[in-house]
Design an enzyme around this catalytic site. Structure first.
Site, PDB file in Angstrom:
ATOM      1  N   LEU A 223       0.845  -1.189   0.000  1.00  0.00           N
ATOM      2  CA  LEU A 223       0.000   0.000   0.000  1.00  0.00           C
ATOM      3  C   LEU A 223       0.878   1.235   0.000  1.00  0.00           C
ATOM      4  O   LEU A 223       1.829   1.293   0.786  1.00  0.00           O
ATOM      5  CB  LEU A 223      -0.920   0.006   1.226  1.00  0.00           C
ATOM      6  CG  LEU A 223      -2.013  -1.064   1.218  1.00  0.00           C
ATOM      7  CD1 LEU A 223      -2.751  -1.086   2.552  1.00  0.00           C
ATOM      8  CD2 LEU A 223      -2.995  -0.830   0.081  1.00  0.00           C
ATOM      9  N   ASP A 251      10.412   1.925   1.201  1.00  0.00           N
ATOM     10  CA  ASP A 251       9.223   1.417   1.894  1.00  0.00           C
ATOM     11  C   ASP A 251       9.340  -0.089   2.120  1.00  0.00           C
ATOM     12  O   ASP A 251       8.340  -0.809   2.117  1.00  0.00           O
ATOM     13  CB  ASP A 251       7.936   1.749   1.123  1.00  0.00           C
ATOM     14  CG  ASP A 251       6.673   1.505   1.944  1.00  0.00           C
ATOM     15  OD1 ASP A 251       6.765   1.471   3.186  1.00  0.00           O
ATOM     16  OD2 ASP A 251       5.598   1.327   1.342  1.00  0.00           O
TER      17      ASP A 251
END
Length: 348
Positions: A223, A251
């Site tokens: 996400l 990330d």
């Protein structure tokens, strides 16, 4: 025809967005980052989020204790913004050098974000203070309204939330994290020196077809979710443009294998082991290797007002095979590009 470079020397890079987790997972995944990257912005979304100076110091100590001998690594801690966070705690942490930045998670936008902010205008006093003291705001840019399609949540966030914040606080440093859409890339390109963005290797290398066509590939599920090809191409064009507003943020977000490969799998890609070779491969495909060093090692420090790293890393054109899995106690973690070979390796 220009000969392909066989080696690339760049300033040691930093990772401006990473999840290191805690406990056994921390000690398992950290060496893949600390071996290559000098610094990393550490996300605060532990099961018990990092909302105080004391908890940030304690987490930083746990990270430093897990750094292998011979690695030089500095974790840069962040504060998890909540509806009830005390502005004094935020200010003290930044002024003492404990907090490098503050992280805004809209409530329930991603992993461990249930403590996130449900009423963003209500925390405008925090933003006002951050603008005053020069503290960067890091944003997971997705709306969480159940009526908004998951593929539209980033674009909607720009209009509904990000633009009003920037209008009200024009000199607040904002990092639009892990951008995934043409909308976001164009928005950052049209912005000013107070707006930057991180881009992950998976969003540069893949789009939603790679994740969904011919079978579901849960290890590409993260996400914000991978978008259509046109958005992927816009991200690639943005980083290849040489704009100094885009910088490296993996990330990297590890989960145990069984938590990814399940009927309701977790979001997150563990890309730390292959991150730098993956970025190099993308920049080479884009004929943009001349911009690789700035993206990896110069743009981030410039945005944060930090010095660039003195030492260098060397990438060599040697095939780099990613392991199929990485042991985690009695379990394992599946890395990004598991079992695949990249053209570049980090010289060790």
């Amino acid at each position: 025809m220009t000969a392909q470079p066989q080696t690339l020397k760049i300033r040691r890079p930093d990772d401006w967005h990473i999840h290191l987790r805690d406990d056994e997972m921390l000690s398992t995944v950290l060496p893949y980052t600390s071996e290559v990257f000098a610094r990393a912005i550490v996300m605060p979304n532990l099961a018990q989020p990092i909302t105080t100076v004391a908890s940030a110091i304690a987490y930083r100590e746990r990270i430093l204790a897990a750094v292998p001998a011979g690695h030089k690594f500095t974790p840069l801690m962040t504060c998890y913004l909540t509806n009830s966070l005390d502005v004094k705690e935020l200010t003290t942490g930044f002024e003492q050098g404990v907090f490098t930045a503050a992280k805004l998670y809209p409530a329930n936008a991603t992993t461990n974000s249930t403590h996130g902010v449900s009423d963003i205008p209500a925390i405008y006093p925090l933003f006002e203070q951050m603008q005053k003291i020069g503290m960067p705001l890091l944003i997971h840019g997705e709306v969480t309204d159940a009526a908004v399609d998951i593929f539209d949540r980033e674009a909607r966030f720009i209009d509904q939330i990000l633009e009003p914040i920037r209008q009200k606080f024009p000199e607040l440093k904002i990092v639009f994290e892990h951008i995934t859409t043409k909308d976001a890339a164009d928005y950052v390109l049209a912005g000013n020196r107070f707006l930057g963005a991180t881009v992950t290797p998976q969003h540069l290398m893949f789009n939603r077809n790679h994740m969904l066509v011919g079978g579901i590939r849960p290890h590409l599920f993260c996400l914000p979710i991978l978008k259509r090809s046109t958005h992927q191409q816009a991200l690639r064009a943005a980083v290849a443009s040489g704009s100094d507003r885009f910088f490296l943020g993996t990330d990297s977000a590890p989960h145990a294998k069984h938590r990814k490969e399940s009927s309701c799998g977790c979001a997150g890609v563990f890309n730390a082991p292959a991150a730098l070779p993956a970025y190099a491969s993308v920049f080479e495909e884009l004929n943009a290797l001349q911009h690789l060093e700035a993206f990896c090692a110069l743009n981030g420090p410039r945005f944060y007002g930090l010095p660039v790293n003195d030492d260098v890393v060397e990438l060599v054109r040697t095939p780099f095979l990613q392991p199929e899995e990485i042991p985690l106690g009695n379990e394992s973690v599946i890395p990004f590009l598991a079992g695949q070979t990249l053209n570049w390796s980090v010289k060790r």
